[in-house]
Design an enzyme around this catalytic site. Sequence first.
Site, PDB file in Angstrom:
ATOM      1  N   SER A 116       0.824  -1.200   0.000  1.00  0.00           N
ATOM      2  CA  SER A 116       0.000   0.000   0.000  1.00  0.00           C
ATOM      3  C   SER A 116       0.861   1.255   0.000  1.00  0.00           C
ATOM      4  O   SER A 116       0.366   2.338  -0.306  1.00  0.00           O
ATOM      5  CB  SER A 116      -0.854   0.063   1.268  1.00  0.00           C
ATOM      6  OG  SER A 116      -1.598  -1.100   1.421  1.00  0.00           O
ATOM      7  N   HIS A 137      -2.654  -3.958  -6.536  1.00  0.00           N
ATOM      8  CA  HIS A 137      -3.149  -3.509  -5.227  1.00  0.00           C
ATOM      9  C   HIS A 137      -4.628  -3.861  -5.092  1.00  0.00           C
ATOM     10  O   HIS A 137      -5.481  -3.212  -5.691  1.00  0.00           O
ATOM     11  CB  HIS A 137      -2.910  -1.988  -5.096  1.00  0.00           C
ATOM     12  CG  HIS A 137      -3.185  -1.454  -3.740  1.00  0.00           C
ATOM     13  ND1 HIS A 137      -3.987  -0.366  -3.521  1.00  0.00           N
ATOM     14  CD2 HIS A 137      -2.768  -1.865  -2.517  1.00  0.00           C
ATOM     15  CE1 HIS A 137      -4.045  -0.139  -2.220  1.00  0.00           C
ATOM     16  NE2 HIS A 137      -3.315  -1.016  -1.592  1.00  0.00           N
ATOM     17  N   GLU A 149      -5.943  -1.983  -8.282  1.00  0.00           N
ATOM     18  CA  GLU A 149      -5.138  -0.910  -8.874  1.00  0.00           C
ATOM     19  C   GLU A 149      -3.882  -1.555  -9.454  1.00  0.00           C
ATOM     20  O   GLU A 149      -3.140  -2.223  -8.721  1.00  0.00           O
ATOM     21  CB  GLU A 149      -4.723   0.111  -7.813  1.00  0.00           C
ATOM     22  CG  GLU A 149      -5.802   1.101  -7.452  1.00  0.00           C
ATOM     23  CD  GLU A 149      -5.335   2.107  -6.416  1.00  0.00           C
ATOM     24  OE1 GLU A 149      -5.379   3.308  -6.686  1.00  0.00           O
ATOM     25  OE2 GLU A 149      -4.946   1.697  -5.316  1.00  0.00           O
ATOM     26  N   ASN A 188      -5.834   5.465  -2.204  1.00  0.00           N
ATOM     27  CA  ASN A 188      -5.395   5.892  -0.875  1.00  0.00           C
ATOM     28  C   ASN A 188      -4.947   7.349  -0.836  1.00  0.00           C
ATOM     29  O   ASN A 188      -5.029   7.995   0.205  1.00  0.00           O
ATOM     30  CB  ASN A 188      -4.287   4.976  -0.351  1.00  0.00           C
ATOM     31  CG  ASN A 188      -4.847   3.669   0.175  1.00  0.00           C
ATOM     32  OD1 ASN A 188      -6.010   3.608   0.568  1.00  0.00           O
ATOM     33  ND2 ASN A 188      -4.052   2.624   0.173  1.00  0.00           N
TER      34      ASN A 188
HETATM   35  P1  NAI Z   1      -1.243  -9.309   7.551  1.00  0.00           P
HETATM   36  O1  NAI Z   1      -0.371  -8.954   8.699  1.00  0.00           O
HETATM   37  O2  NAI Z   1      -2.667  -9.682   7.785  1.00  0.00           O
HETATM   38  O3  NAI Z   1      -0.587 -10.507   6.696  1.00  0.00           O
HETATM   39  C1  NAI Z   1       0.786 -10.645   6.452  1.00  0.00           C
HETATM   40  C2  NAI Z   1       1.109 -12.128   6.440  1.00  0.00           C
HETATM   41  O4  NAI Z   1       2.467 -12.315   6.041  1.00  0.00           O
HETATM   42  C3  NAI Z   1       0.934 -12.786   7.809  1.00  0.00           C
HETATM   43  O5  NAI Z   1       0.085 -13.905   7.697  1.00  0.00           O
HETATM   44  C4  NAI Z   1       2.359 -13.187   8.172  1.00  0.00           C
HETATM   45  O6  NAI Z   1       2.432 -14.380   8.945  1.00  0.00           O
HETATM   46  C5  NAI Z   1       2.989 -13.365   6.802  1.00  0.00           C
HETATM   47  N1  NAI Z   1       4.438 -13.325   6.841  1.00  0.00           N
HETATM   48  C6  NAI Z   1       5.256 -12.605   7.657  1.00  0.00           C
HETATM   49  N2  NAI Z   1       6.541 -12.881   7.404  1.00  0.00           N
HETATM   50  C7  NAI Z   1       6.545 -13.819   6.432  1.00  0.00           C
HETATM   51  C8  NAI Z   1       7.582 -14.526   5.759  1.00  0.00           C
HETATM   52  N3  NAI Z   1       8.854 -14.320   6.037  1.00  0.00           N
HETATM   53  N4  NAI Z   1       7.220 -15.413   4.795  1.00  0.00           N
HETATM   54  C9  NAI Z   1       5.923 -15.629   4.494  1.00  0.00           C
HETATM   55  N5  NAI Z   1       4.909 -14.989   5.108  1.00  0.00           N
HETATM   56  C10 NAI Z   1       5.215 -14.086   6.048  1.00  0.00           C
HETATM   57  O7  NAI Z   1      -1.144  -8.066   6.554  1.00  0.00           O
HETATM   58  P2  NAI Z   1      -2.177  -7.632   5.398  1.00  0.00           P
HETATM   59  O8  NAI Z   1      -3.156  -6.675   5.954  1.00  0.00           O
HETATM   60  O9  NAI Z   1      -2.644  -8.848   4.706  1.00  0.00           O
HETATM   61  O10 NAI Z   1      -1.207  -6.784   4.449  1.00  0.00           O
HETATM   62  C11 NAI Z   1      -0.314  -7.416   3.569  1.00  0.00           C
HETATM   63  C12 NAI Z   1       0.111  -6.431   2.507  1.00  0.00           C
HETATM   64  O11 NAI Z   1      -1.047  -5.977   1.801  1.00  0.00           O
HETATM   65  C13 NAI Z   1       0.808  -5.185   3.040  1.00  0.00           C
HETATM   66  O12 NAI Z   1       1.790  -4.815   2.103  1.00  0.00           O
HETATM   67  C14 NAI Z   1      -0.299  -4.142   3.070  1.00  0.00           C
HETATM   68  O13 NAI Z   1       0.193  -2.834   2.939  1.00  0.00           O
HETATM   69  C15 NAI Z   1      -1.107  -4.546   1.845  1.00  0.00           C
HETATM   70  N6  NAI Z   1      -2.504  -4.152   1.809  1.00  0.00           N
HETATM   71  C16 NAI Z   1      -3.302  -4.280   2.923  1.00  0.00           C
HETATM   72  C17 NAI Z   1      -4.649  -3.926   2.855  1.00  0.00           C
HETATM   73  C18 NAI Z   1      -5.551  -4.087   4.039  1.00  0.00           C
HETATM   74  O14 NAI Z   1      -6.680  -3.556   3.997  1.00  0.00           O
HETATM   75  N7  NAI Z   1      -5.139  -4.777   5.091  1.00  0.00           N
HETATM   76  C19 NAI Z   1      -5.254  -3.402   1.617  1.00  0.00           C
HETATM   77  C20 NAI Z   1      -4.354  -3.395   0.480  1.00  0.00           C
HETATM   78  C21 NAI Z   1      -3.033  -3.719   0.605  1.00  0.00           C
END
Ligand code: NAI
Length: 280
Positions: A116, A137, A149, A188
Site C-alpha cells: 500500500s 493492489h 489498482e 489511498n
Molecule cells: P497481515 O499482517 O494480515 O498478513 C501478512 C502475512 O504475512 C501474515 O500472515 C504473516 O504471517 C505473513 N508473513 C510474515 N513474514 C513472512 C515470511 N517471512 N514469509 C511468508 N509470510 C510471512 O497483513 P495484510 O493486511 O494482509 O497486508 C499485507 C500487505 O497488503 C501489506 O503490504 C499491506 O500494505 C497490503 N494491503 C493491505 C490492505 C488491508 O486492507 N489490510 C489493503 C491493500 C493492501
Amino acid sequence: MKNVGVIGGGTMGAGIAEVVARAGSTVRVVERDEAIDAAQQRIEKSLARAVKSGRLSDDDAKAALARITITSDLSTLADSELVVEAMPEIEELKVEYFTKLDEIVSPDAILATNTSSIPVIRLANATKHPERVLGMHFFNPVPVMALVEVVTTLKVDRAVVDKVATYARETLGKKTIESKDQAGFIVNALLIPYLTSAIRMFETGFASAEDIDEGMVSGCGHPMGPLRLCDTVGLDICLAVAESLFDEFGDPHYAPPVLLRRMVDAGYLGRKTGRGFYEY
Ligand code: NAI
C-alpha cells in the site's frame, strides 16, 4: 495463469489466494510455519461465508480449496507464472523476498506486490528483471471488493501491465484502474487524508466517533463511516500509508495525527486486534 504464487497468507494474501483459486488456478501460498494453520482457517472461513451468502456453491468452494496449498517453502513457487506478494508492510522484508523470488522463478514470470505504501520500483530494483515487476493492489476483503489498482513503474514492460490488467478483469472478474508508482496510488491518496481528517476531528473532541461516522453514512450515503473504516483497514496500514504520503509530498495536510500513532503504539489496530476506535 495456471500456477500462481502468493506470499503471506494474512488478511490480503488469504483473500488473493481465494480469488485466484476460485478463478481456476493452482495457488501456492508461502507463509511462516507458525502461521500456516491460521492462513488455512482464514481461507476456509471466507469460502464458507461465500457459500452461506449464496455467492458460491459448496462444490465450487471445495474445488477452490483443493487448488490451494500453503507451505513455508519459497522454492515451491518455481513454476509460477505470477507471484503476488502480500507480506507485512516492511520494506526490508519485501526487498529480501523479491531478490530471492527473482532467483527462483523463470525470467518471464510476473512478480506483483500488494504493497500500500512502498514504492514498487524499490522492489523491482531488488531483482535482475525489474521490467516484470509491478503493483497489484487489491482491496479488503479481496473476494468482495471489485477493484485492483495496477501500479506501473518507470521500468515495467507495457506488455506485463496489459497482461496483468487483462487477467484481473477477465479471469478474476475485477475492475482495474492504472496508477503511477506514487504514494497512495489513486485510491489511498484520496482516502487517507479523509480518514486522518476524521481522526483529527475525534482527537480534538470536536465530535464523538459515532457521530462522525453517522454523519458520513446518513449524510453522504457512504456504506461505512471513516473511523469504522480505519478499524476495518487496520490502523497500522492507515499510519503506514499516511507516513508515505507525508514523506512523498511533504504537505502537512498528510501528516498522521498523533492519536493514530499512539493507537498503533498501543496495539489498537482495529478489527484485527479487537480494538480500534470501536471494540469488536
Ligand atoms: P497481515 O499482517 O494480515 O498478513 C501478512 C502475512 O504475512 C501474515 O500472515 C504473516 O504471517 C505473513 N508473513 C510474515 N513474514 C513472512 C515470511 N517471512 N514469509 C511468508 N509470510 C510471512 O497483513 P495484510 O493486511 O494482509 O497486508 C499485507 C500487505 O497488503 C501489506 O503490504 C499491506 O500494505 C497490503 N494491503 C493491505 C490492505 C488491508 O486492507 N489490510 C489493503 C491493500 C493492501
